[in-house]
Design an enzyme around this catalytic site. Sequence first.
Site, mmCIF file in Angstrom:
data_model
loop_
_atom_site.group_PDB
_atom_site.id
_atom_site.type_symbol
_atom_site.label_atom_id
_atom_site.label_comp_id
_atom_site.label_asym_id
_atom_site.label_seq_id
_atom_site.Cartn_x
_atom_site.Cartn_y
_atom_site.Cartn_z
ATOM 1 N N HIS A 18 0.998 -1.288 -0.083
ATOM 2 C CA HIS A 18 0.013 -0.063 -0.056
ATOM 3 C C HIS A 18 0.837 1.387 0.064
ATOM 4 O O HIS A 18 1.437 1.499 0.917
ATOM 5 C CB HIS A 18 -0.832 -0.079 1.368
ATOM 6 C CG HIS A 18 -2.043 1.217 1.174
ATOM 7 N ND1 HIS A 18 -3.305 0.925 1.449
ATOM 8 C CD2 HIS A 18 -1.712 2.339 1.047
ATOM 9 C CE1 HIS A 18 -3.818 2.124 1.279
ATOM 10 N NE2 HIS A 18 -3.044 3.118 1.135
ATOM 11 N N HIS A 20 1.491 5.308 -1.824
ATOM 12 C CA HIS A 20 1.378 6.507 -2.519
ATOM 13 C C HIS A 20 2.413 7.117 -2.943
ATOM 14 O O HIS A 20 3.306 7.485 -2.275
ATOM 15 C CB HIS A 20 0.417 7.594 -1.509
ATOM 16 C CG HIS A 20 -0.757 7.175 -1.083
ATOM 17 N ND1 HIS A 20 -1.950 7.085 -1.673
ATOM 18 C CD2 HIS A 20 -1.271 6.358 0.233
ATOM 19 C CE1 HIS A 20 -3.034 6.822 -0.961
ATOM 20 N NE2 HIS A 20 -2.374 6.038 0.021
ATOM 21 N N LEU A 21 2.454 7.276 -4.343
ATOM 22 C CA LEU A 21 3.669 7.999 -5.021
ATOM 23 C C LEU A 21 3.406 9.185 -5.336
ATOM 24 O O LEU A 21 4.439 10.044 -5.904
ATOM 25 C CB LEU A 21 4.335 6.841 -6.191
ATOM 26 C CG LEU A 21 5.141 5.744 -5.664
ATOM 27 C CD1 LEU A 21 5.511 5.153 -6.832
ATOM 28 C CD2 LEU A 21 6.117 6.122 -4.689
ATOM 29 N N ARG A 22 2.341 9.801 -5.624
ATOM 30 C CA ARG A 22 1.811 10.825 -6.187
ATOM 31 C C ARG A 22 2.244 10.815 -7.752
ATOM 32 O O ARG A 22 2.460 9.993 -8.359
ATOM 33 C CB ARG A 22 2.443 11.981 -5.383
ATOM 34 C CG ARG A 22 2.132 12.109 -4.116
ATOM 35 C CD ARG A 22 0.750 11.930 -3.714
ATOM 36 N NE ARG A 22 0.292 11.953 -2.209
ATOM 37 C CZ ARG A 22 -0.669 11.417 -1.637
ATOM 38 N NH1 ARG A 22 -1.909 10.856 -2.238
ATOM 39 N NH2 ARG A 22 -0.650 11.573 -0.379
ATOM 40 N N ASN A 46 -5.146 7.353 -6.348
ATOM 41 C CA ASN A 46 -5.712 8.384 -6.020
ATOM 42 C C ASN A 46 -4.884 9.861 -6.429
ATOM 43 O O ASN A 46 -4.713 10.638 -5.753
ATOM 44 C CB ASN A 46 -6.205 8.570 -4.434
ATOM 45 C CG ASN A 46 -4.875 8.478 -3.552
ATOM 46 O OD1 ASN A 46 -3.979 7.919 -3.763
ATOM 47 N ND2 ASN A 46 -5.158 8.966 -2.313
ATOM 48 N N LYS A 108 -9.143 -0.255 -6.115
ATOM 49 C CA LYS A 108 -9.113 0.350 -4.793
ATOM 50 C C LYS A 108 -10.520 1.042 -4.478
ATOM 51 O O LYS A 108 -11.072 1.822 -5.296
ATOM 52 C CB LYS A 108 -7.806 1.301 -4.500
ATOM 53 C CG LYS A 108 -8.202 2.116 -3.298
ATOM 54 C CD LYS A 108 -7.577 1.326 -2.167
ATOM 55 C CE LYS A 108 -7.961 1.926 -0.662
ATOM 56 N NZ LYS A 108 -6.640 2.757 -0.331
ATOM 57 N N HIS A 146 -10.425 1.033 1.610
ATOM 58 C CA HIS A 146 -10.418 2.059 2.448
ATOM 59 C C HIS A 146 -11.611 2.020 3.609
ATOM 60 O O HIS A 146 -12.543 2.245 3.012
ATOM 61 C CB HIS A 146 -10.217 3.600 1.961
ATOM 62 C CG HIS A 146 -9.907 4.676 3.044
ATOM 63 N ND1 HIS A 146 -9.046 5.246 3.194
ATOM 64 C CD2 HIS A 146 -10.785 4.950 4.185
ATOM 65 C CE1 HIS A 146 -8.844 5.953 4.396
ATOM 66 N NE2 HIS A 146 -9.913 5.972 4.837
ATOM 67 N N HIS A 184 -4.809 -0.703 5.612
ATOM 68 C CA HIS A 184 -4.278 -0.087 6.935
ATOM 69 C C HIS A 184 -5.279 0.049 7.854
ATOM 70 O O HIS A 184 -5.816 1.115 8.360
ATOM 71 C CB HIS A 184 -4.149 1.488 6.472
ATOM 72 C CG HIS A 184 -4.998 2.185 5.559
ATOM 73 N ND1 HIS A 184 -6.454 2.436 5.746
ATOM 74 C CD2 HIS A 184 -4.786 2.678 4.419
ATOM 75 C CE1 HIS A 184 -7.039 2.885 4.821
ATOM 76 N NE2 HIS A 184 -6.005 3.213 3.860
ATOM 77 N N LEU A 229 -5.014 9.231 7.853
ATOM 78 C CA LEU A 229 -6.268 8.556 8.022
ATOM 79 C C LEU A 229 -6.272 7.189 7.371
ATOM 80 O O LEU A 229 -5.300 6.962 6.545
ATOM 81 C CB LEU A 229 -7.291 9.392 7.013
ATOM 82 C CG LEU A 229 -7.825 10.722 7.573
ATOM 83 C CD1 LEU A 229 -8.480 11.502 6.508
ATOM 84 C CD2 LEU A 229 -8.393 10.599 8.739
ATOM 85 N N ASP A 257 1.369 2.705 3.389
ATOM 86 C CA ASP A 257 0.687 3.802 3.318
ATOM 87 C C ASP A 257 1.331 5.097 3.390
ATOM 88 O O ASP A 257 0.750 6.309 3.624
ATOM 89 C CB ASP A 257 -0.701 3.763 4.311
ATOM 90 C CG ASP A 257 -1.571 4.634 3.765
ATOM 91 O OD1 ASP A 257 -1.799 5.091 2.817
ATOM 92 O OD2 ASP A 257 -2.550 5.336 4.858
ATOM 93 N N HIS A 261 3.426 14.527 1.537
ATOM 94 C CA HIS A 261 2.677 15.698 1.534
ATOM 95 C C HIS A 261 4.033 17.120 2.015
ATOM 96 O O HIS A 261 4.689 16.593 2.988
ATOM 97 C CB HIS A 261 1.445 16.149 2.447
ATOM 98 C CG HIS A 261 0.518 15.245 2.280
ATOM 99 N ND1 HIS A 261 -0.460 15.447 1.242
ATOM 100 C CD2 HIS A 261 -0.106 14.038 2.853
ATOM 101 C CE1 HIS A 261 -1.613 14.684 1.069
ATOM 102 N NE2 HIS A 261 -1.108 13.610 2.007
ATOM 103 N N ALA A 273 -3.731 14.763 5.407
ATOM 104 C CA ALA A 273 -3.399 13.494 6.323
ATOM 105 C C ALA A 273 -2.373 12.734 5.470
ATOM 106 O O ALA A 273 -2.508 12.463 4.318
ATOM 107 C CB ALA A 273 -4.978 12.736 6.210
HETATM 108 ZN ZN ZN Z 1 -3.317 5.076 1.555
#
Ligand code: ZN
Length: 354
Positions: A18, A20-22, A46, A108, A146, A184, A229, A257, A261, A273
Amino acid sequence: MSTQSTTQLTITRPDDWHLHLRDGAALEAVVADTARQFARAIIMPNLKPPVTTTEQALAYRDRILQALRKAGGNPDAFTPLMTLYLTDNTSAEEIRNAHASGQVYAVKLYPAGATTNSDAGVTDLLGKCTKALEALEKCGMPLLVHGEVTDPAIDVFDREAIFVERVMKPLRRAFPALKVVFEHITTKEGAEYVRDAEGPTAATITPQHMLYNRNAIFQGGVRPHWYCLPILKRETHRLALVEAATSGSPRFFLGTDSAPHARGLKEHACGCAGCYTALHAMELYATAFDAVGKLDKLEGFASFHGPDFYGLPRNTGTLTLVRETYQVPAELAFGNTTLVPLAAGEALAWRAHA
Ligand SMILES: [Zn+2]
């Protein structure tokens, strides 16, 4: 294993289930961190706009590997496992295309409004997504969930436990053969549900939810870098997650996760978050497993249970963890701004040598 006497631990190379790489400059700043420790990672969809088609997922995959090359990493030693973002309109055909691509490994579910960039999320899973869920069940591709209700009347600390009752149980009954990963998990209710659920059910657990309870957010003042979150919960829940992760059960596996940011968007009147842990994920997990004398369970959690659940081969390389002081940097470069990793400035007792 008497953990205190262990000074070095070599495990099969782990994966992050899980992540997030943006995109763009943010992606370029963080992707090499993950590739240093992990052979594969499940890439969250996302983005803005969200990754809802196979075509978008394949283009994003190319950008990830390009960014890794640009950052000095080795694209041959890291595989991004792509995912699609489920919407009320995702068709069965899109699911079949995704599966046939050989590069998309999961879909997802974000309940609309649950977290960062989730506005396009699902409004009514069992009402609007049955065709997509049937297709997933049929091709054996996992649904990643989620697991929080978004009803504003529900207390933010209770949203996961209510989700188990309102969504997970009916979903499990309606699609008994569907592979479901409760992403998560943060509560005793979530951990017990996954432990006992019927059908192919698993969960990822983050390092922050194993290491901290909600006091960390408020210690000496509001500390936005501990805000993620689902939010950190009370100590009883942290203990339940540690027990699950270190139990040896193949239903629980590693998913950081990690969510970068910019510093200014965390230290903000309405801060984002997410905790950034890709830099030092294995150091954090080793610390959490060591704290309960369960280092012998780390390899299963980090390197075996995930691929086994997804039906993928285990990795062949290794990663070595050494008991030596690791000073977490105060901040990292992040495009033209900076990024604060979880536990910035603190010392950890383990260091990963990839
Ligand atoms: Zn996530």
